[in-house]
Scaffold this motif. Sequence first.
Motif, PDB file in Angstrom:
ATOM      1  N   GLU A   1       0.906   5.844   5.308  1.00 23.68           N
ATOM      2  CA  GLU A   1       1.042   6.311   6.565  1.00 23.68           C
ATOM      3  C   GLU A   1       0.598   5.790   7.731  1.00 23.68           C
ATOM      4  N   LEU A   2      -0.476   5.434   8.338  1.00 24.19           N
ATOM      5  CA  LEU A   2      -0.757   4.664   9.354  1.00 24.19           C
ATOM      6  C   LEU A   2      -0.543   2.959   8.831  1.00 24.19           C
ATOM      7  N   ALA A   3      -0.905   2.795   7.397  1.00 21.75           N
ATOM      8  CA  ALA A   3      -0.869   1.570   6.975  1.00 21.75           C
ATOM      9  C   ALA A   3       0.419   1.487   6.459  1.00 21.75           C
ATOM     10  N   GLU A   4       1.003   0.414   6.864  1.00 24.84           N
ATOM     11  CA  GLU A   4       2.637   0.213   6.404  1.00 24.84           C
ATOM     12  C   GLU A   4       2.777  -0.445   4.978  1.00 24.84           C
ATOM     13  N   ASP A   5       1.186  -1.100   4.645  1.00 21.61           N
ATOM     14  CA  ASP A   5       1.366  -1.508   3.215  1.00 21.61           C
ATOM     15  C   ASP A   5      -0.238  -1.296   2.988  1.00 21.61           C
ATOM     16  N   PHE A   6      -0.621  -1.304   1.743  1.00 20.11           N
ATOM     17  CA  PHE A   6      -1.760  -1.447   1.181  1.00 20.11           C
ATOM     18  C   PHE A   6      -2.058  -2.207  -0.236  1.00 20.11           C
ATOM     19  N   THR A   7      -3.127  -2.902  -0.382  1.00 17.35           N
ATOM     20  CA  THR A   7      -3.068  -3.714  -1.699  1.00 17.35           C
ATOM     21  C   THR A   7      -4.665  -3.116  -2.209  1.00 17.35           C
ATOM     22  N   VAL A   8      -4.736  -2.599  -3.351  1.00 14.96           N
ATOM     23  CA  VAL A   8      -5.854  -2.096  -4.031  1.00 14.96           C
ATOM     24  C   VAL A   8      -6.284  -3.234  -5.236  1.00 14.96           C
ATOM     25  N   GLY A   9      -7.626  -3.904  -4.946  1.00 13.44           N
ATOM     26  CA  GLY A   9      -8.169  -4.558  -6.080  1.00 13.44           C
ATOM     27  C   GLY A   9      -9.363  -4.021  -6.619  1.00 13.44           C
ATOM     28  N   ALA A  10      -9.882  -4.778  -7.504  1.00 18.94           N
ATOM     29  CA  ALA A  10     -10.997  -4.364  -8.178  1.00 18.94           C
ATOM     30  C   ALA A  10     -12.379  -3.921  -7.346  1.00 18.94           C
ATOM     31  N   ASN A  11     -12.634  -4.577  -6.319  1.00 17.54           N
ATOM     32  CA  ASN A  11     -13.681  -3.962  -5.619  1.00 17.54           C
ATOM     33  C   ASN A  11     -13.451  -3.787  -4.119  1.00 17.54           C
ATOM     34  N   SER A  12     -11.956  -3.738  -3.652  1.00 20.20           N
ATOM     35  CA  SER A  12     -11.741  -3.441  -2.433  1.00 20.20           C
ATOM     36  C   SER A  12     -10.259  -2.797  -2.124  1.00 20.20           C
ATOM     37  N   ALA A  13     -10.078  -2.098  -1.322  1.00 19.70           N
ATOM     38  CA  ALA A  13      -8.787  -2.056  -0.833  1.00 19.70           C
ATOM     39  C   ALA A  13      -8.483  -2.663   0.648  1.00 19.70           C
ATOM     40  N   THR A  14      -7.333  -2.933   0.891  1.00 18.88           N
ATOM     41  CA  THR A  14      -6.981  -3.704   2.136  1.00 18.88           C
ATOM     42  C   THR A  14      -5.519  -2.998   2.681  1.00 18.88           C
ATOM     43  N   PHE A  15      -5.739  -2.747   4.144  1.00 15.66           N
ATOM     44  CA  PHE A  15      -4.572  -1.843   4.930  1.00 15.66           C
ATOM     45  C   PHE A  15      -4.093  -2.690   5.985  1.00 15.66           C
ATOM     46  N   LYS A  16      -2.806  -2.586   5.857  1.00 23.00           N
ATOM     47  CA  LYS A  16      -2.058  -3.361   7.092  1.00 23.00           C
ATOM     48  C   LYS A  16      -1.545  -2.531   7.873  1.00 23.00           C
ATOM     49  N   LEU A  17      -1.900  -2.253   9.115  1.00 24.57           N
ATOM     50  CA  LEU A  17      -1.364  -1.251  10.071  1.00 24.57           C
ATOM     51  C   LEU A  17      -0.103  -1.350  10.585  1.00 24.57           C
ATOM     52  N   ARG A  18       0.653  -0.494  10.704  1.00 22.71           N
ATOM     53  CA  ARG A  18       2.018  -0.582  11.492  1.00 22.71           C
ATOM     54  C   ARG A  18       1.807  -0.794  12.809  1.00 22.71           C
ATOM     55  N   ARG A  19       2.715  -1.620  13.254  1.00 20.35           N
ATOM     56  CA  ARG A  19       2.804  -2.156  14.635  1.00 20.35           C
ATOM     57  C   ARG A  19       3.116  -0.978  15.540  1.00 20.35           C
ATOM     58  N   ASP A  20       4.004  -0.070  15.190  1.00 21.55           N
ATOM     59  CA  ASP A  20       4.488   0.940  16.230  1.00 21.55           C
ATOM     60  C   ASP A  20       3.491   2.203  16.487  1.00 21.55           C
ATOM     61  N   ALA A  21       2.302   2.141  15.750  1.00 18.55           N
ATOM     62  CA  ALA A  21       1.567   3.470  15.959  1.00 18.55           C
ATOM     63  C   ALA A  21       0.719   3.308  17.166  1.00 18.55           C
ATOM     64  N   THR A  22       0.902   4.322  18.056  1.00 19.97           N
ATOM     65  CA  THR A  22       0.061   4.660  19.384  1.00 19.97           C
ATOM     66  C   THR A  22      -0.563   5.814  19.174  1.00 19.97           C
TER      67      THR A  22
END
Length: 532
Positions: A87-108
């Motif tokens: 949703e706000l994250a344009e992409d996300f990666t889920v690992g064994a110990n954490s999840a990383t979220f890359k935010l979309r550039r156009d969200a205000t």
Amino acid sequence: MRRRDVLLGGAVGLAAPMVRGAKAQSRANTLLVVSESGPNNLDIHGIGTNVPGYEVSWNCYDRLITHAMKTLPDGTSYYDRDKLIPELAEDFTVGANSATFKLRRDATFQDGQKVTASDVKWSLDRAVSVGGFPAFQMKAGSLEKPEQFVVVDDRTVRVDFLRPDRLTMPDLAVIVPCVVNANLVKSKATAADPWGLEYTKQTTAGSGAYKVTRWTPGTEIVFERNESWWGRKPAMQRVVWRFIPSAGNRRALLERGDADISYDLPPKDFAEVKAAGKLKLESIPYSNGIQYLGMNVAHPPFDDARVRRAVAMVVPYQTSMDAVMFGLARPMFAGPAHPTEPVWPQPHPYDTNLAAARALMAEAGKSEGFETTLSFDMGFADVNEPMCVLIQEALLQIGIKTTINKIPGANWRTELNKKTMPLFVNVFSGWLDYPEYFFFWCYDGQNSVFNTMSYQSPKMDGFIDTARRAAAAGDTPTYDRAVLDFIDLAWTDIPRIPIYQPYVNIAMQQDISGYQYWFHRRLDYRSVVKGA
């Protein structure tokens, strides 16, 4: 595991046909919704925010991720419990110990400020720190400490896991971990209110598809489309939500065509409207939800399981189904002696049996009965009040005299949290559709707001913990056994008495389309279209 979904138009299944022409636009750009009651707070993190408040947050704030939608065999658009998408994250990666979220550039945000990783962290810190319902909700997914939320760079956030928990990722997609305009809200905060809850109680500060432009508590709330929203613009430019306590008046507005949608029309009216065949209807069971009669086990006389079992044997189950629900619910009574499969909800073994109830009252030394109060939420009085009248009459048959206590909807969550009501009718549905999630909220000894019975049992806690660990480890046999065990114990101790699984009943004009069922049961304006 890497997860990326390409969203057509930049939104989550929210595509809507363009409305052309001034005449079509004037007809299609405003949605009028009527319901029995409205929000008491515009902020899901606020103290005592009621169920209608969920609707405001869902439409005015974004979350990092959300659920995809799927179509059921009957054509219902229903959230997909097992598929999470950005949703706000344009992409996300889920690992064994954490999840990383890359935010979309156009969200205000609604004031034009860019959504940054710092906003996300501050919002998640807020959710786990304000206490009460929001903090417990986050804890349900092992999201407990601000240190878990890490700003990697201006557009990247990492969520560190405390432990293996299959509820962690789904818990990031519910209403509570919404993203708030941190700079704006911090500017309104005070030493006594460090999270700015007083400001957001009355003003939305999100990046969502809508913003509140007017709120008259008890009367109406007006939403305007956020024209700078990152997703494809919803068809509804304006939503007017009016609160009309009289079911007859709501029905009349709908039948005259003066309202577009009536949310939670009472079962009697819904059944009659269905028979008339002039309106479009949706009737869908609450996912992971029950209507129940709760008893405060921390104080006499309901600290005695024999009294609770006696009450469970006088509840007018079938009468309630027929006279209050008109069959628009799934019975949760007269089932087998023990749970048959590791699913929830399922019918318990109790049914109306006056002789057995009187014997239990005598065994508990309560042959003469006692007096108490029976409380309900007036925000949903159309169902709760007749239900309480039937229960009141039934309890008299075993000497229990009740005074019905009508609590205004705006105060109901606060009263639940006090845990002073001895006997009450309530509904609860778990946002995450898993048995262990429901029981963590409602039966765990940590005594959340929705453990309305103040029930505490180390044995129950052990079964819930075992189920959560087994689910995280993929140990199906252990999980299934633990679920069967905690359901069986809930039936034996019976601190709350399930009566039925309710249905969401939505009535709308024939030119309305795009209704979607979500875990929170509230309306999502983003998908609704009003035909030209």
